[in-house]
Write an enzyme that holds these catalytic residues in place. Structure first.
Site, PDB file in Angstrom:
ATOM      1  N   HIS A 113     -20.180  15.242  17.593  1.00 47.31           N
ATOM      2  CA  HIS A 113     -21.514  15.810  17.338  1.00 47.31           C
ATOM      3  C   HIS A 113     -21.556  16.611  16.044  1.00 47.31           C
ATOM      4  O   HIS A 113     -22.633  16.893  15.527  1.00 47.31           O
ATOM      5  CB  HIS A 113     -22.017  16.618  18.542  1.00 47.31           C
ATOM      6  CG  HIS A 113     -21.447  17.986  18.707  1.00 47.31           C
ATOM      7  ND1 HIS A 113     -20.485  18.286  19.631  1.00 47.31           N
ATOM      8  CD2 HIS A 113     -21.722  19.144  18.071  1.00 47.31           C
ATOM      9  CE1 HIS A 113     -20.205  19.576  19.561  1.00 47.31           C
ATOM     10  NE2 HIS A 113     -20.938  20.114  18.625  1.00 47.31           N
ATOM     11  N   ASP A 144     -17.033  12.807  22.637  1.00 43.36           N
ATOM     12  CA  ASP A 144     -17.380  13.796  21.614  1.00 43.36           C
ATOM     13  C   ASP A 144     -16.219  14.157  20.692  1.00 43.36           C
ATOM     14  O   ASP A 144     -16.005  15.320  20.360  1.00 43.36           O
ATOM     15  CB  ASP A 144     -17.968  15.061  22.271  1.00 43.36           C
ATOM     16  CG  ASP A 144     -18.787  15.892  21.286  1.00 43.36           C
ATOM     17  OD1 ASP A 144     -18.931  15.461  20.119  1.00 43.36           O
ATOM     18  OD2 ASP A 144     -19.269  16.975  21.670  1.00 43.36           O
ATOM     19  N   SER A 223     -17.609  24.331  17.042  1.00 38.99           N
ATOM     20  CA  SER A 223     -17.335  22.977  17.530  1.00 38.99           C
ATOM     21  C   SER A 223     -16.324  22.242  16.671  1.00 38.99           C
ATOM     22  O   SER A 223     -16.407  22.256  15.444  1.00 38.99           O
ATOM     23  CB  SER A 223     -18.618  22.155  17.554  1.00 38.99           C
ATOM     24  OG  SER A 223     -19.348  22.456  18.691  1.00 38.99           O
TER      25      SER A 223
END
Lengths: 529, 493
Positions: A113, A144, A223
């Site tokens: 992402h 992911d 992230s």
């Protein structure tokens, strides 16, 4: 609405991608067919993806002199998403930031992402102001994870790849490294591994895999950063949970290793799906009916999806006793490295095309079955899709697109509006309830580019197409074929699904206006198939 | 000219309002109606409470008080009050939920002393100023309202479009059958209010229903059970073979009903009972101007009567006789209402089964349940009933007991089969219990996003049911509104 289910309710806040409107994972879970044991209502997933997030938890063991931070990189992404109801156009360019880390083979690992829909990727080394241009080599949207590579190999000079470790024990301490918002420098946070369980992966929206929860804060920009224990990567920070304090999640190395093994052939296949719904088997009568001993072993197959090999080898009411080396509890869980998790965690160790040994109870006997597993693509549209531009076809100003979760998201909060219920039903329920009426790719009229040829066309948007010129529309190609059909009539007839509405458009006038409409609305091509 | 007329109308009204005869008439004709009624918690259907509310009634005939049918269902006591006097016991003389009309009477002669009856306007005025008349805390109120328009839309208690009148007003808390009057005529009774618009049931519609009331049996409200679309797209009409200037509307769905339908999808409706239908689906009403064609099902006709519909089918004109089906809640897959019926349920080994109805769904919100109720259940309310699928039964919740260990979290599941037999009603489940195999009940739910099947110990079920009733304080294991057939034969066999 009362929450239900043995699976527990989770409200995932994702960190990052824009426009990530929420759909109830009720729908997604259904497709997963895995751990929704007796779950009548599944959870709403709220995603709020900040660009990228790294959460680091300082372990009690401490960081060694190896200085892992030197191998943690900062990623700047300039991304642009298509507009799903005007698929030839793109949203404005969005800048977001995330983290990544260097692994063996001069590669940088991060979250999918962080890099999806990227127009340009820039990476920066630890305490080095120079930005390096990078590109995505693999993006695994299901779990992911992604691999990116800088164009200039000198980027890696003086950097040591981080080693991938194992699943950290619950209660042990970890440190997350990354570049969250609020500053430019690397940030470290320390936390405990709170629990390890299956979680809905918000990036794809309709897959559930193992993830570890930690009490370290996860912030935008974290992230893709590594979670480290004893100098080894034990996870990749990826999402948070809205409404829950001190809860961040990281992808476990089980998935990281699966991903790295998968791409060894230079192609990413993805995680295979069994295609069954497995439910708890705790009712004494049900156990007796299946002639099972009254113990705590075995979970029942309640439903089987259209996966040919699974349908051939497994049956409804088969009881799974063992998957690979793991005994299966009557609540559908296995003991996985000291954690009780849903048995689907065992399937995520298997690569596409590999077989998994199962011990199954059928009609009072134990059976050994070697079940080949494959990735399941039929429910892609029910999840969020990335990096492949949306398909469309424009005729006479009528814009046709396939029905997808991405399209529903364009309705914003209105996706839950009763007016859109037929779309929701078609996407998530039809194939289960009336498979004979289900279509491989339902198509809808997304919008009408107004012009005198279609000014009186009564349906303007959000309508499922049933037939065009008598041809049942099973996919977007059928739309193209149906309009090209010579019917002997002066008009094309479009029949819509939900309420049988009929609308016609004059063939000659539509053909004549076609080029002009495309030009007026800046549509470069009438189709992307 | 228009201005002069308006002035004249206003002058007329104000004269009437000022007239003490006017006030006296309405003081004697309008009464307060108090209703005590049972209300149910559909999520725990054995629970009930008693509510009381007040509305307005208007004396329209010999010992007859007109009011709305709203909130009259499951009533246990009706009381009537003239002005601020004592209360008298009343009773329902006639009631039609779909029309949202009721007539109440009172056996005590004393009540009628000093009352006056009023006439309903044969043609409901559609312009000008009217008065809302009601008693509030023993004081009569006359409040001016502007008549806005006549409109054909769904009534408050029905799925049928009927004629209604909309009025603009800032008067609060209107919608409880207040008399809407002009001079000495009752022109409508209020049924609801949203924002500053009062919706009321017009006198001409009321008169049609009251006239039908004299029939034996009462015919009831008829409606068109087909769906049509406007014909504003000339290309569509051209495709369907209409020549010349576009007019009429296109039939797109014909719902099955008891009386059948001579219409087919793609028929173009040109005329109904001699009234031309325009491309938007309106006809020109001699009394009210442009109205939606749906009004022609109840303007002067009743259920079971025929209307003549002129259509174009495959390029040819023809006229068909369309028999109006009767508006009944039972034709719906998920009934809009179940008036005067206790909520049905069945407890079996702690599993609670209920029919899926709109009152059940309204447990999630009386007006926004279709957003808030579980998606699959609210979607069901959009589906059409068919012969194969006339109604839905739910496993609505599980009352935990040892027999249902492993199922405690289940709920909101549509039941498809019980012991292999199709389930459409609770009766089907009771009869299917006999079809148990090897001592087990097999219950299968609609295949979908959740659990598909469960098994229950058949031998233990009865004892478990008794245990559950005792433990959870439930008096009866079932409430069924339709008794079981004596033959014991399943309807769905």
């Amino acid at each position: 609405v009362r929450g239900k289910g043995a699976g527990g309710e989770s409200f995932l806040a994702f960190i990052g991608s824009p426009g990530s409107a929420s759909l109830p994972s009720t729908f997604s879970e259904g497709l997963k067919l895995d751990q929704s044991a007796g779950r009548a209502h599944l959870q709403d997933v709220f995603k709020r993806v900040f660009g990228i997030s790294v959460v680091i938890f300082t372990s009690l063991q401490g960081v060694s002199a190896a200085q892992p931070e030197r191998s943690v990189v900062q990623i700047y992404t300039f991304s642009q998403q298509p507009i799903w109801d005007a698929p030839w156009r793109f949203d404005s360019v969005r800048r977001s930031g995330g983290s990544g880390f260097v692994i063996k083979g001069k590669k940088i690992m991060t979250n999918a992402h962080v890099v999806s829909w990227a127009r340009q990727l820039l990476v920066r080394r630890y305490q080095d102001p120079k930005p390096y241009v990078a590109r995505v080599t693999y993006a695994a949207h299901d779990c992911d994870l992604a691999i990116i590579e800088p164009e200039d190999p000198s980027f890696f000079e003086g950097m040591e790849p981080l080693e991938i470790g194992d699943l950290p024990p619950v209660r042990s301490t970890v440190i997350t490294y990354g570049y969250p918002a609020g500053g430019e420098q690397i940030s470290y946070t320390r936390g405990v591994v709170s629990r390890i369980e299956l979680q809905s992966y918000a990036h794809i929206g309709n897959r559930t895999y193992l993830a570890a929860q930690t009490d370290a804060a996860i912030n935008p920009g974290n992230s893709g950063g590594p979670v480290i224990q004893d100098d080894k990567v034990v996870g990749v920070a990826f999402q948070g949970l809205s409404g829950l304090e001190n809860a961040g999640f990281f992808i476990t190395t089980t998935l990281v290793k699966h991903f790295l093994k998968d791409i060894q052939d230079n192609n990413y296949d993805g995680f295979p799906q069994v295609g069954v719904r497995i439910v708890t088997l705790q009712n004494p009568a049900y156990r007796r009916a299946l002639k099972l001993p009254d113990n705590s072993l075995g979970a029942r197959i309640d439903q089987i999806l259209d996966v040919p090999t699974t349908r051939e080898l497994l049956k409804v009411d088969d009881v799974l006793l063992r998957v690979g080396p793991y005994d299966i509890g009557s609540d559908g869980t296995i003991l996985y490295e000291g954690n009780r998790v849903y048995l689907t965690a065992a399937f995520s160790e298997i690569q596409h095309g590999e077989k998994v040994p199962l011990k199954v109870w059928r009609e009072g006997k134990e059976l050994d079955i070697s079940l080949p597993l494959y990735t399941y693509k039929k429910d892609l549209v029910e999840g969020n899709q990335y990096d492949v531009l949306p398909r469309y076809y424009v005729y006479g100003g009528l814009v046709f697109v396939p029905l997808s979760r991405d399209y529903l998201r364009t309705l914003g909060a209105g996706w839950g509006d009763p007016a859109n219920a037929p779309l929701t039903y078609e996407l998530f329920y039809r194939k289960h309830e009336s498979p004979e009426k289900a279509r491989p790719e339902p198509v809808l009229l997304a919008s009408v580019l107004s012009h005198s040829v279609n000014a009186n066309f009564g349906v303007r948007a959000r309508a499922l197409v049933d037939k065009i010129n008598g041809i049942r529309i099973e996919n977007l190609e059928d739309v193209v074929r149906a309009f090209a059909l010579e019917t002997g009539k002066d008009e094309h007839l479009i029949e819509f699904g939900a309420d049988q509405t009929l609308e016609a458009i004059n063939r000659k006038r539509a053909d004549a206006a076609h080029a002009e409409i495309l030009k007026t609305y800046g549509v470069p091509k009438d189709r992307r198939l | 000219m228009i201005r002069i007329l308006l002035v004249a109308a206003i002058a007329l009204c104000s004269t009437s309002a000022a007239d003490s005869g006017f006030e006296e008439l309405w003081e004697r004709a309008v009464v307060t109606v108090e209703i005590t009624r049972k209300q149910y918690d559909y999520l725990q259907p054995w629970n009930r409470r008693v509510d009381q509310l007040q509305k307005i009634g208007t004396i329209i005939g010999d010992k007859e008080i007109l009011t709305t049918a709203d909130q009259m269902s499951d009533q246990t006591l009706i009381r009537l009050q003239k002005g601020r006097g004592r209360w008298f016991e009343g009773e329902v003389a006639w009631l039609d939920y779909h029309a949202n009309l009721a007539v109440i009477t009172c056996r005590e002669e004393k009540f009628w002393e000093g009352t006056k009856k009023v006439d309903l306007a044969k043609v409901t005025p559609r312009r000008g100023i009217a008065q809302v008349v009601r008693w509030r805390n023993g004081i009569i109120e006359f409040r001016n309202v502007d008549i806005n328009r006549m409109v054909v839309k769904k009534g408050k208690l029905t799925f049928v479009d009927t004629l209604q009148i909309e009025l603009d007003s800032k008067v609060e808390a209107v919608g409880w059958a207040e008399a809407i009057v002009q001079g000495d005529k009752l022109i409508a009774i209020a049924s609801s209010k949203q924002n500053e618009t009062i919706t009321a049931i017009p006198s001409s519609f009321i008169l049609t229903c009251l006239s039908d009331r004299k029939n034996s049996p009462y015919k009831g409200l008829g409606y068109f059970s087909f769906v049509w679309q406007t014909s504003e797209n000339p290309d569509t009409l051209a495709y369907l073979g209409q020549q010349g200037e576009p007019h009429g509307v296109v039939v797109i769905e014909v719902h099955t009903n008891k009386v059948g339908s001579p219409l087919r999808p793609r028929d173009i409706i040109l005329q109904i009972d001699g009234f031309d239908v325009d491309v938007q689906g309106d006809y020109k009403d001699p009394d009210y101007g442009n109205l939606l064609l749906e009004n022609l099902a109840s303007r002067s006709k009743r259920a079971g009567e025929k209307v003549k519909i002129k259509i174009v089918r495959e390029g040819k004109e023809l006229t068909v006789d369309y028999e109006l089906p009767k508006a009944e809640y039972t034709v719906q897959l998920v009934p809009l209402a179940t008036p005067d019926r206790e909520p049905e349920y069945l407890v079996l080994g702690g599993l609670v089964f209920q029919p899926l109805t709109v009152p059940y769904l309204q447990s999630w919100g009386s007006s926004d349940w279709n957003r808030k109720a579980p998606f699959r259940l609210s979607y069901a309310a959009r589906e059409e009933a068919t012969a194969e699928k006339p109604s839905y039964v739910l496993l609505s919740l599980v009352l935990p007991d040892p027999i249902n260990i492993g199922y405690q979290d289940l709920g909101y599941l549509i039941v498809e089969r019980f012991n292999g037999k199709q389930v459409h009603t609770l009766q089907d489940i009771i009869l299917a219990k006999e079809a148990q195999r090897d001592g087990f009940h097999l219950i299968e739910f609609l295949e979908g996003n959740s659990l598909h099947r469960i098994i229950l110990d058949a031998a233990e079920t009865e004892a478990a049911t008794a245990r559950v009733l005792e433990r959870y304080g439930i008096q009866r294991d079932n409430v069924l509104n339709i008794p079981l057939p004596k033959t014991g034969k399943l309807a769905s066999d």
